[in-house]
Design an enzyme around this catalytic site. Sequence first.
Site, PDB file in Angstrom:
ATOM      1  N   TYR A  95       0.938  -1.257   0.080  1.00  0.00           N
ATOM      2  CA  TYR A  95       0.089  -0.295   0.006  1.00  0.00           C
ATOM      3  C   TYR A  95       0.755   1.288   0.090  1.00  0.00           C
ATOM      4  O   TYR A  95       2.070   1.410   0.720  1.00  0.00           O
ATOM      5  CB  TYR A  95      -0.795   0.196   1.261  1.00  0.00           C
ATOM      6  CG  TYR A  95      -1.596   1.203   1.232  1.00  0.00           C
ATOM      7  CD1 TYR A  95      -2.949   1.178   0.725  1.00  0.00           C
ATOM      8  CD2 TYR A  95      -1.374   2.479   2.253  1.00  0.00           C
ATOM      9  CE1 TYR A  95      -3.644   2.227   0.972  1.00  0.00           C
ATOM     10  CE2 TYR A  95      -2.121   3.727   2.368  1.00  0.00           C
ATOM     11  CZ  TYR A  95      -2.896   3.469   1.167  1.00  0.00           C
ATOM     12  OH  TYR A  95      -3.822   5.053   1.797  1.00  0.00           O
ATOM     13  N   GLU A 177      -3.440   7.730  -4.313  1.00  0.00           N
ATOM     14  CA  GLU A 177      -3.446   6.063  -3.518  1.00  0.00           C
ATOM     15  C   GLU A 177      -3.072   4.979  -4.524  1.00  0.00           C
ATOM     16  O   GLU A 177      -4.086   4.694  -5.290  1.00  0.00           O
ATOM     17  CB  GLU A 177      -4.784   5.741  -2.779  1.00  0.00           C
ATOM     18  CG  GLU A 177      -4.535   4.155  -1.927  1.00  0.00           C
ATOM     19  CD  GLU A 177      -6.091   4.835  -1.016  1.00  0.00           C
ATOM     20  OE1 GLU A 177      -5.793   4.901   0.343  1.00  0.00           O
ATOM     21  OE2 GLU A 177      -7.130   3.531  -1.309  1.00  0.00           O
TER      22      GLU A 177
END
Length: 351
Positions: A95, A177
């Site tokens: 992530y 993101e």
Amino acid sequence: MNLLEYEAKSIMKTFGIPVPVGSVVAEKNDPVDTPCVIKSQVPIGGRGKAGGVVVVQSEDKVSEVIERLLCLGIKGFTPTHLLAEELLSIERELYLSLTINRSSEQIELIAHREGGVEIESHSPDEFFTRALPGRGFDGVGDTLADYYNLPEKSFVVQELVENLYRCFTDSDATLLEINPLCLTHDGRLVAGDGKMTLDDAAAYRHPDWQFEAKPANRNFVVLDQEGAVASLANGAGLAMATVDAIAAQGLKPANFLDIGGAATPETILRSFQQITALPNVTAIVINIFGGIVRCDDVAQAILEAQSHLPELPRLVVRLSGNRADEAKTLLAASGLNLHPTLTSCLEELLS
Ligand code: GDP
Ligand code: MN
């Protein structure tokens, strides 16, 4: 404005961020190479869990998957486009995101070694965070690559962070993101998914912003990401009073929302979608005073929007004024109790 994945990835690509080779698909006979992954282009996360990301191994399955995904509603959104991409051979999912930390007034990098669809199960203090105060943030590649347990990738990670930073600032983004950031079996780091939120206030200096995604509702403000009670009212004054009344009862208001005079099924549905994107909301207080707005129109819109969102939290409704009796009949038929005052709404919540 929250971009769709294909829009975000096309911007990311121009900044040198590695994205899978792919194409946008809108019809069942559009050409697609296999094997591939076909992904629903809706402006909301959790597509994987909702069946909106499908791996297709053989060519004879392509048109059937396209047809199915174009009809599949996800949290009230139905896609007009799909993204078909080369299938990545994924070894690990990481992530990585950049966002604005409003307390420190800095761009902040947030990372986790275990990315993917379960990212929300990690507690906030488990994440690697680092402020990026400006250009030339040397050393972040080493530190982050070590954190990911990929020390041999420090150069690649450094370049990725620098490109992300340029992409973020040059695009006037408020969120960028990548989840998952895929480590492939052949050792590449590729953005498996891409999410980008652009600052609507900067639109005037970006004539190139021609997106399928729609700007966010300006009358919707998140007050507390962890808030438990959402609200929807008409008129800024009534909306503020509703938030205050919720807080005065010791409950945590999640948002401010003034739906204005135009309470159509579309605007109510969009409002519910924004509310359900907040993780902890357990009830929505609807507080409408019908002057010009007809309460029965609002009731009808609530029922229609509700039918698109099976996982909607509890609704507590006060509609008063113009055609409130008709609204009451409509709501009663679907099991919703209409409250005469905001106070009695809140009493129901506390009982
Ligand atoms: P989201 O659920 O809306 O965040 O959609 P994502 O684009 O993140 O996809 C969800 C999951 O699908 C990812 O975490 C991966 O596990 C899987 N996935 C997506 N693309 C690929 C791919 O090319 N190959 C493989 N094997 N899995 C993929
Ligand atoms: Mn994702």
